[in-house]
Write a protein that holds these residues in place. Structure first.
Motif, PDB file in Angstrom:
ATOM      1  N   HIS A   8     -11.990 -41.022  44.541  1.00 49.74           N
ATOM      2  CA  HIS A   8     -11.282 -39.854  45.089  1.00 49.74           C
ATOM      3  C   HIS A   8     -10.365 -40.348  46.219  1.00 49.74           C
ATOM      4  O   HIS A   8     -10.640 -40.141  47.386  1.00 49.74           O
ATOM      5  CB  HIS A   8     -12.269 -38.783  45.591  1.00 49.74           C
ATOM      6  CG  HIS A   8     -13.448 -39.323  46.333  1.00 49.74           C
ATOM      7  ND1 HIS A   8     -14.688 -39.469  45.765  1.00 49.74           N
ATOM      8  CD2 HIS A   8     -13.570 -39.777  47.608  1.00 49.74           C
ATOM      9  CE1 HIS A   8     -15.529 -39.973  46.653  1.00 49.74           C
ATOM     10  NE2 HIS A   8     -14.868 -40.161  47.787  1.00 49.74           N
ATOM     11  N   LEU A  62      -5.955 -37.324  44.147  1.00 51.57           N
ATOM     12  CA  LEU A  62      -6.913 -36.461  44.843  1.00 51.57           C
ATOM     13  C   LEU A  62      -6.262 -35.099  45.037  1.00 51.57           C
ATOM     14  O   LEU A  62      -5.127 -35.012  45.501  1.00 51.57           O
ATOM     15  CB  LEU A  62      -7.304 -37.056  46.199  1.00 51.57           C
ATOM     16  CG  LEU A  62      -8.294 -36.255  47.053  1.00 51.57           C
ATOM     17  CD1 LEU A  62      -9.596 -36.015  46.305  1.00 51.57           C
ATOM     18  CD2 LEU A  62      -8.572 -36.980  48.376  1.00 51.57           C
ATOM     19  N   GLY A  96     -11.223 -35.655  42.326  1.00 53.59           N
ATOM     20  CA  GLY A  96     -10.734 -37.029  42.379  1.00 53.59           C
ATOM     21  C   GLY A  96     -10.419 -37.516  40.982  1.00 53.59           C
ATOM     22  O   GLY A  96     -11.132 -37.198  40.029  1.00 53.59           O
ATOM     23  N   PRO A 155     -16.026 -33.756  46.047  1.00 51.00           N
ATOM     24  CA  PRO A 155     -15.048 -33.890  44.964  1.00 51.00           C
ATOM     25  C   PRO A 155     -15.728 -33.973  43.603  1.00 51.00           C
ATOM     26  O   PRO A 155     -16.789 -34.586  43.456  1.00 51.00           O
ATOM     27  CB  PRO A 155     -14.324 -35.201  45.292  1.00 51.00           C
ATOM     28  CG  PRO A 155     -14.568 -35.434  46.742  1.00 51.00           C
ATOM     29  CD  PRO A 155     -15.931 -34.866  47.015  1.00 51.00           C
ATOM     30  N   ALA A 211     -11.259 -37.667  52.608  1.00 51.52           N
ATOM     31  CA  ALA A 211     -12.446 -37.392  51.791  1.00 51.52           C
ATOM     32  C   ALA A 211     -13.681 -37.204  52.674  1.00 51.52           C
ATOM     33  O   ALA A 211     -14.530 -36.349  52.401  1.00 51.52           O
ATOM     34  CB  ALA A 211     -12.676 -38.518  50.783  1.00 51.52           C
TER      35      ALA A 211
END
Length: 394
Positions: A192, A197, A144, A232, A222
């Motif tokens: 993120h 991303l 992210g 992330p 996510a």
């Protein structure tokens, strides 16, 4: 599926940037120019054969596609693919646009390829691709980027926006203190989302891909990654600069609408309420205890598990069954965290009070408290060990 046949991906290409663009003629040029002028860490031009850019001009009534093609002509060394589509009303949304491109990128890229997303009103940092590639080279499966909002005349939302950033940064620091991650160490940020991303091709496919939602598709994606235990990495060197424009282009909760709501709250002298220090500590204590219970397949005598069960109004046996039945730790923690976040009792502090509490606590370190609540770091499984089934974890 993308309705046109794109040129074959270059053999050296391992990074595909996807950009949904609906009537973005006024914003798109700086976005594409920033991607065409990416640098390596030594200041030299990043090899353009390492990456490609995919712009989906969807349902446009302006010159979005023409602008994109002009930039592509001006930077012929960088593969910039411009695709025009008119999606049916039922499918005309940002989630579908992102999914079409990211699915196509997953099909095109070789094993180990990286699929990235940004927005048509976002300008990436000159080292955005290099920093993202470096993070993946260190073992990340998703990255992210820090999303910055340059002051462009609007100041109505900025007080609460800056408080929000400060608060979330301090929470990220607190989480690092209680539940440190080798994969995502401090210093790190907390974002993120769609403007920045990136995900490995393999993790994208394993997650089920981008959810075709009308809004918060990036957050839902996510969550899909979290459910397969893909965390992330939040490298501060990965940065983008996004617009603070007023927009009602997307249904549902959006960043623009959050800025508008904050501006309205400032005008009306209302104050958001957020998790206070003690509730943040409880959340991360529960996360650590849940991880241990998940991998040990029992709640044992972990005090935090019993306080969590009481908060959720479950018996210890009911919570143990929930833990044992979970297929991944990420899915377990996501479901419980979202259940906690839906309650209003955890939101008990204004930004000002919560920030002061968190700042005082994190500056002092409170090592005796942290030592008492943090189990051995070996509770975190090695992120490089992937693909094991739930039953394979001893």
């Amino acid at each position: 599926m993308i309705p046109v046949c794109l040129p074959p991906v270059l053999p050296s290409c391992k990074f595909c940037v996807t950009i949904p663009a609906k009537n973005e003629a006024a914003f798109l040029r700086p976005t594409l120019e920033a991607l065409a002028n990416q640098l390596d860490f030594d200041g030299s031009r990043l090899d353009p054969s390492l990456y490609e850019v995919m712009v989906l001009a969807n349902n446009c009534t302006d010159a979005t596609a023409a602008v994109a093609r002009r930039v592509a002509d001006e930077y012929p060394a960088v593969p910039i693919h411009v695709i025009e589509v008119d999606l049916p009303d039922a499918q005309a949304c940002v989630g579908v646009a992102r999914k079409l491109m990211m699915d196509e990128a997953a099909r095109r890229l070789p094993e180990g390829g990286i699929i990235a997303m940004t927005d048509a009103d976002t300008v990436v940092d000159p080292h955005w691709i290099a920093a993202t590639l470096r993070a993946f080279g260190r073992g990340a499966r998703a990255v992210g980027g820090r999303i910055l909002v340059p002051p462009n005349g609007r100041r109505d939302y900025r007080k609460i926006h800056l408080q929000d950033v400060t608060y979330r940064s301090l929470r990220a620091l607190l989480e690092c203190m209680i539940d440190p991650s080798i994969q995502d160490p401090w210093p790190r940020h907390f974002q993120h989302y769609g403007p920045s991303l990136a995900v490995s091709r393999e993790a994208y496919v394993a997650s089920g891909g981008m959810p075709p939602l009308r809004s918060i598709e990036d957050a839902a994606f996510a969550w899909a990654l979290e459910r397969i235990d893909v965390e992330p990495v939040h490298d501060p060197a990965v940065r983008v600069y996004t617009s603070d424009r007023v927009s009602n282009r997307i249904e549902g909760v959006t960043f623009s609408q959050s800025l508008e709501e904050w501006a309205k709250m400032v005008k009306e002298n209302r104050r958001p309420v957020v998790f206070g220090l003690q509730h943040c500590i409880d959340l991360y204590k529960w996360k650590v205890a849940l991880r241990r219970a998940f991998y040990e397949r029992r709640i044992g005598s972990l005090p935090a598990i019993f306080t969590l069960a009481a908060f959720l109004e479950l018996s210890p046996g009911e919570l143990q069954r929930t833990i044992v039945q979970a297929t991944t730790f990420g899915a377990l923690y996501l479901d419980i965290r979202q259940r906690i976040e839906r309650t209003h009792s955890f939101s008990d502090r204004t930004f000002e009070v919560a920030i002061q509490e968190l700042r005082t606590f994190t500056r002092s370190g409170h090592q005796p408290v942290l030592s008492a609540i943090r189990p051995a770091d070996t509770d975190r499984r090695d992120p490089r060990v992937r693909g094991k089934s739930r039953s394979a974890v001893g």
